[in-house]
Motif scaffolding. Structure first.
Motif, mmCIF file in Angstrom:
data_model
loop_
_atom_site.group_PDB
_atom_site.id
_atom_site.type_symbol
_atom_site.label_atom_id
_atom_site.label_comp_id
_atom_site.label_asym_id
_atom_site.label_seq_id
_atom_site.Cartn_x
_atom_site.Cartn_y
_atom_site.Cartn_z
ATOM 1 N N ALA A 1 0.811 -1.257 0.023
ATOM 2 C CA ALA A 1 -0.067 0.157 -0.041
ATOM 3 C C ALA A 1 0.886 1.432 0.054
ATOM 4 N N PHE A 2 2.081 1.235 0.778
ATOM 5 C CA PHE A 2 2.894 2.261 0.748
ATOM 6 C C PHE A 2 3.514 2.545 -0.619
ATOM 7 N N LEU A 3 4.026 1.388 -0.978
ATOM 8 C CA LEU A 3 4.724 1.607 -2.446
ATOM 9 C C LEU A 3 3.796 2.192 -3.427
ATOM 10 N N ALA A 4 2.582 1.596 -3.462
ATOM 11 C CA ALA A 4 1.431 2.197 -4.595
ATOM 12 C C ALA A 4 1.135 3.805 -4.599
ATOM 13 N N VAL A 5 1.562 4.202 -3.306
ATOM 14 C CA VAL A 5 1.358 5.689 -3.144
ATOM 15 C C VAL A 5 2.522 6.503 -3.625
ATOM 16 N N ALA A 6 3.755 5.815 -3.474
ATOM 17 C CA ALA A 6 4.867 6.403 -4.103
ATOM 18 C C ALA A 6 5.188 6.367 -5.339
ATOM 19 N N ARG B 1 3.034 6.251 -13.912
ATOM 20 C CA ARG B 1 3.441 5.124 -13.171
ATOM 21 C C ARG B 1 2.405 5.156 -11.944
ATOM 22 N N ALA B 2 1.553 6.266 -11.598
ATOM 23 C CA ALA B 2 0.819 6.373 -10.532
ATOM 24 C C ALA B 2 -0.035 5.274 -10.439
ATOM 25 N N VAL B 3 -0.452 5.069 -9.257
ATOM 26 C CA VAL B 3 -1.590 4.152 -9.029
ATOM 27 C C VAL B 3 -2.947 4.613 -9.506
ATOM 28 N N LYS B 4 -3.782 4.069 -9.976
ATOM 29 C CA LYS B 4 -5.130 4.544 -10.665
ATOM 30 C C LYS B 4 -6.398 4.067 -9.826
ATOM 31 N N PRO B 5 -7.273 4.733 -9.781
ATOM 32 C CA PRO B 5 -8.667 4.384 -9.198
ATOM 33 C C PRO B 5 -8.976 3.092 -9.713
ATOM 34 N N GLY B 6 -9.319 2.311 -8.918
ATOM 35 C CA GLY B 6 -9.710 0.698 -9.232
ATOM 36 C C GLY B 6 -8.751 -0.220 -9.027
ATOM 37 N N ASP B 7 -7.348 0.326 -8.889
ATOM 38 C CA ASP B 7 -6.433 -0.726 -8.775
ATOM 39 C C ASP B 7 -6.369 -1.380 -7.457
ATOM 40 N N VAL B 8 -6.134 -2.584 -7.439
ATOM 41 C CA VAL B 8 -5.848 -3.468 -6.033
ATOM 42 C C VAL B 8 -4.763 -3.830 -5.532
ATOM 43 N N VAL B 9 -4.339 -3.164 -4.512
ATOM 44 C CA VAL B 9 -2.874 -3.402 -3.978
ATOM 45 C C VAL B 9 -2.962 -4.512 -2.599
ATOM 46 N N SER C 1 -1.681 -5.211 1.248
ATOM 47 C CA SER C 1 -1.003 -4.253 2.219
ATOM 48 C C SER C 1 0.259 -5.326 3.072
ATOM 49 N N MET C 2 0.934 -4.726 3.742
ATOM 50 C CA MET C 2 1.938 -5.545 4.273
ATOM 51 C C MET C 2 1.192 -6.856 5.035
ATOM 52 N N SER C 3 -0.203 -6.104 5.789
ATOM 53 C CA SER C 3 -0.955 -7.376 6.549
ATOM 54 C C SER C 3 -1.415 -8.338 5.716
ATOM 55 N N GLY C 4 -1.280 -8.332 4.245
ATOM 56 C CA GLY C 4 -1.900 -9.355 3.389
ATOM 57 C C GLY C 4 -3.358 -9.028 2.892
ATOM 58 N N GLN C 5 -3.734 -8.298 3.430
ATOM 59 C CA GLN C 5 -5.461 -7.836 3.216
ATOM 60 C C GLN C 5 -5.141 -6.890 1.861
ATOM 61 N N THR C 6 -6.055 -6.972 0.911
ATOM 62 C CA THR C 6 -6.120 -6.247 -0.248
ATOM 63 C C THR C 6 -7.036 -5.205 -0.289
ATOM 64 N N ILE C 7 -6.451 -4.217 -0.806
ATOM 65 C CA ILE C 7 -7.347 -2.908 -0.696
ATOM 66 C C ILE C 7 -7.505 -2.226 -2.342
ATOM 67 N N GLU C 8 -8.974 -2.065 -2.548
ATOM 68 C CA GLU C 8 -9.207 -1.302 -3.786
ATOM 69 C C GLU C 8 -9.267 0.091 -3.575
ATOM 70 N N ILE C 9 -8.416 0.763 -4.576
ATOM 71 C CA ILE C 9 -7.975 2.130 -4.266
ATOM 72 C C ILE C 9 -9.008 2.784 -5.401
ATOM 73 N N LEU C 10 -10.117 3.240 -4.698
ATOM 74 C CA LEU C 10 -11.354 3.836 -5.330
ATOM 75 C C LEU C 10 -11.079 5.300 -5.461
ATOM 76 N N ALA D 1 -7.218 9.547 -1.050
ATOM 77 C CA ALA D 1 -7.354 9.061 0.399
ATOM 78 C C ALA D 1 -5.798 8.230 0.464
ATOM 79 N N GLU D 2 -4.845 8.805 0.147
ATOM 80 C CA GLU D 2 -3.710 8.002 0.134
ATOM 81 C C GLU D 2 -2.909 7.911 1.770
ATOM 82 N N GLY D 3 -3.130 8.747 2.702
ATOM 83 C CA GLY D 3 -2.694 8.705 3.795
ATOM 84 C C GLY D 3 -2.933 7.458 4.768
ATOM 85 N N ARG D 4 -4.125 6.921 4.553
ATOM 86 C CA ARG D 4 -4.379 5.700 5.123
ATOM 87 C C ARG D 4 -3.800 4.506 4.593
ATOM 88 N N LEU D 5 -3.511 4.818 3.264
ATOM 89 C CA LEU D 5 -2.613 3.486 2.468
ATOM 90 C C LEU D 5 -1.261 3.360 3.215
#
Length: 525
Positions: A217-222, A311-319, A321-330, A334-338
């Motif tokens: 998730a962190f990598l996706a924002v950067a 190269r930026a992450v796009k709305p709808g991409d799924v990443v 996270s370190m916890s193994g949980q997946t996140i749909e970036i709508l 809303a990058e701070g929480r990522l």
């Protein structure tokens, strides 16, 4: 700027040579026979001065005073809040270019928290940002003497306040810097500089290490920025190794365009303040280096920019996270929480007594609470109460918000374990519910400082909040019995340096402050 504490009654204060003498006149003021007391009594009697906090009468070279200017200022009931209000009312005189030496004298008995408030208010009133100005006029005030009825009675509070000012101003400095002078790399360099202070260590992880740890998730924002991310890990080892630390996690988005979900242009320049959570963590460690309390603290800062290139992450991409949980970036804005969710997962390895994240997270919190109180969310009542009490004591207040499970319903996704947004309604709460998914059973609190970390308009600039709240909380925890950290399997133990034995605060031991830590010069690598 240097602060001094002296036993100094109003009678003696009149003979102090200074550019500005501020006499704090409380309710029930009983004048002596000295010229200043007589003058204050006459002004009160004739209605030219009131003891209401902030009411003032300024005089030039009055008879019986060695000061060039004298300000008689109402201090209300003499409590911390009133003293702060009184001194900020004469901020213009304190900050004036001709003011190099100030004496602040309590005309009544000074309480410890009021003395602390006086030190912080003078520092706030005289603060000047100069880093990126070619012809900047630096702070003119070089020395402030605080005069009280009995200096030994308030010495501890005074020393703590001086250390706290160092932390708050460190946070303000980095919060105020433009994004090209406060990149993730420069922020990491500032953290490394803090390791010069006693008991503080710093480790900085780069993109390759973050990738190996699985912080998707962190990598996706950067991804959309040319500036490489930095994951900053600070440690303050003030207690025994078996004492569980408090972990502070600060959002470090050094500039936020919103990414592909780009923000509107007006006031986007203020998105340099989106790393004020990170700056507050650095400020806390700056203060800890001075105070040397008996507590263990870990600071984690995921730092990067949120930019909208190819190269930026796009709305709808799924990443993932370190916890193994997946996140749909709508929404990529809303990058701070990522970036925080991966840092919160990382925090668990320290088996902390508590985790507190600090973030300029949502505009919704600004709508809810304005710029007066930070939003507080917590899964633990004792932790929430301790933070709220610390905020009130530090005059850096917060307000507890709800965390009902029903608020998480909007985070459901058809394509991932969760979405990263849940609509406009209750936006600050749903953001907190997102973060809660990454802390498990750990005692955790989230401070949304979007409304309190900086001011806009003519007073635009970082406030240094909530350094005061956090430091007050940590000092209280250091005085309580800290729980022992559970033993970890050898492979899971975080690396720790050899700590020195528990010591009393540095200033009390040596009579000297901790070594100064300077921010790196602009453009330093």
């Amino acid at each position: 700027m240097n602060f001094d504490l002296k036993t100094l009654e109003l009678t003696a204060a009149a003979s102090e040579k200074c550019d500005l003498l501020i006499a704090l006149i409380p309710e029930g003021f009983k004048p002596g026979k000295d010229p200043l007391s007589t003058l204050a009594a006459q002004a009160l009697k004739n209605g030219d001065l009131a003891t209401k906090a902030g009411k003032s009468l300024q005089l030039y070279q009055p008879g019986g005073a060695a000061a060039r200017r004298v300000a008689l200022v109402g201090a209300g009931d003499g409590a911390a809040r009133a003293v702060r209000q009184a001194l900020l009312a004469v901020a213009g005189a304190i900050k004036a270019p001709q003011t190099k030496r100030v004496v602040v004298c309590f005309a009544g008995k000074a309480q410890a928290d009021a003395v602390s408030a006086a030190v912080q208010a003078v520092a706030e009133a005289s603060y000047v940002y100069t880093t990126t100005k070619s012809k900047a006029e630096a702070r003119s005030l070089s020395r402030c003497v605080v005069g009280v009825h009995s200096a030994p009675d308030v010495r501890e509070a005074f020393d703590t306040a001086v250390a706290l000012v160092a932390g708050i101003e460190f946070a303000r400095e980095w919060g105020n810097r433009p994004a090209n002078h406060a990149t993730p790399t420069l922020l990491a360099d500032a953290a490394k500089g803090l390791a010069k202070l006693p008991r503080i260590q710093c480790k900085v992880h780069g993109p390759a290490e973050v990738a190996r740890m699985g912080m998707g998730a962190f990598l996706a924002v950067a991804r959309g920025s040319e500036e490489p991310l930095r994951f900053i890990e600070l440690r303050y080892n003030g207690a025994a190794k078996d004492k569980a630390p408090v972990v502070l996690v600060g959002k470090g988005i050094t500039f936020d365009t919103g990414g592909i979900s780009i923000k509107p242009a007006p006031e986007m320049d203020e998105m340099k303040f989106d790393m004020c959570g990170a700056a507050s963590v650095l400020g806390v460690f700056r203060a800890l280096g001075e105070m040397q309390p008996e507590i263990n603290v870990v600071g984690l800062v995921p730092a990067c920019e949120n930019m909208p290139d190819g190269r930026a992450v796009k709305p709808g991409d799924v990443v993932t996270s370190m916890s193994g949980q997946t996140i749909e970036i709508l929404n990529t804005d809303a990058e701070g929480r990522l970036v925080l969710c991966d840092a919160l997962t990382y925090a668990a390895r320290f088996k902390p007594a508590a985790v507190v994240d600090i973030a300029t997270l949502t505009g919704a919190c600004v709508i809810a609470l304005g710029g007066v109180r930070s939003g507080l969310f917590a899964n633990n009542d004792a932790l929430a109460a301790a933070l709220q009490e610390a905020g009130e004591s530090a005059q850096d207040p917060c307000w507890r918000m709800p965390l009902d499970d029903d608020y998480a319903d909007g985070l459901k996704s058809n394509f991932a374990d969760m979405g990263n947004v849940a609509g406009r309604a209750g936006g600050s709460i749903t953001a907190a519910k997102f973060l809660q998914k990454y802390v498990g059973e750990l005692p955790w609190a989230h401070l949304d400082i979007a409304g309190t970390a900086w001011k806009g308009g003519a007073a635009k600039g970082s406030t240094g909040r909530p350094v005061g709240l956090l430091v007050q909380y940590l000092l209280k925890q250091s005085q309580a019995k800290a729980p022992k950290a559970p033993k970890l399997p050898k492979a899971d133990r975080p690396a720790t340096a050899v700590g020195s034995p528990s010591l009393s605060p540095l200033r009390a031991r040596t009579g000297k402050a901790a070594p100064a830590v300077r921010a790196p010069k602009s453009g330093a690598a």
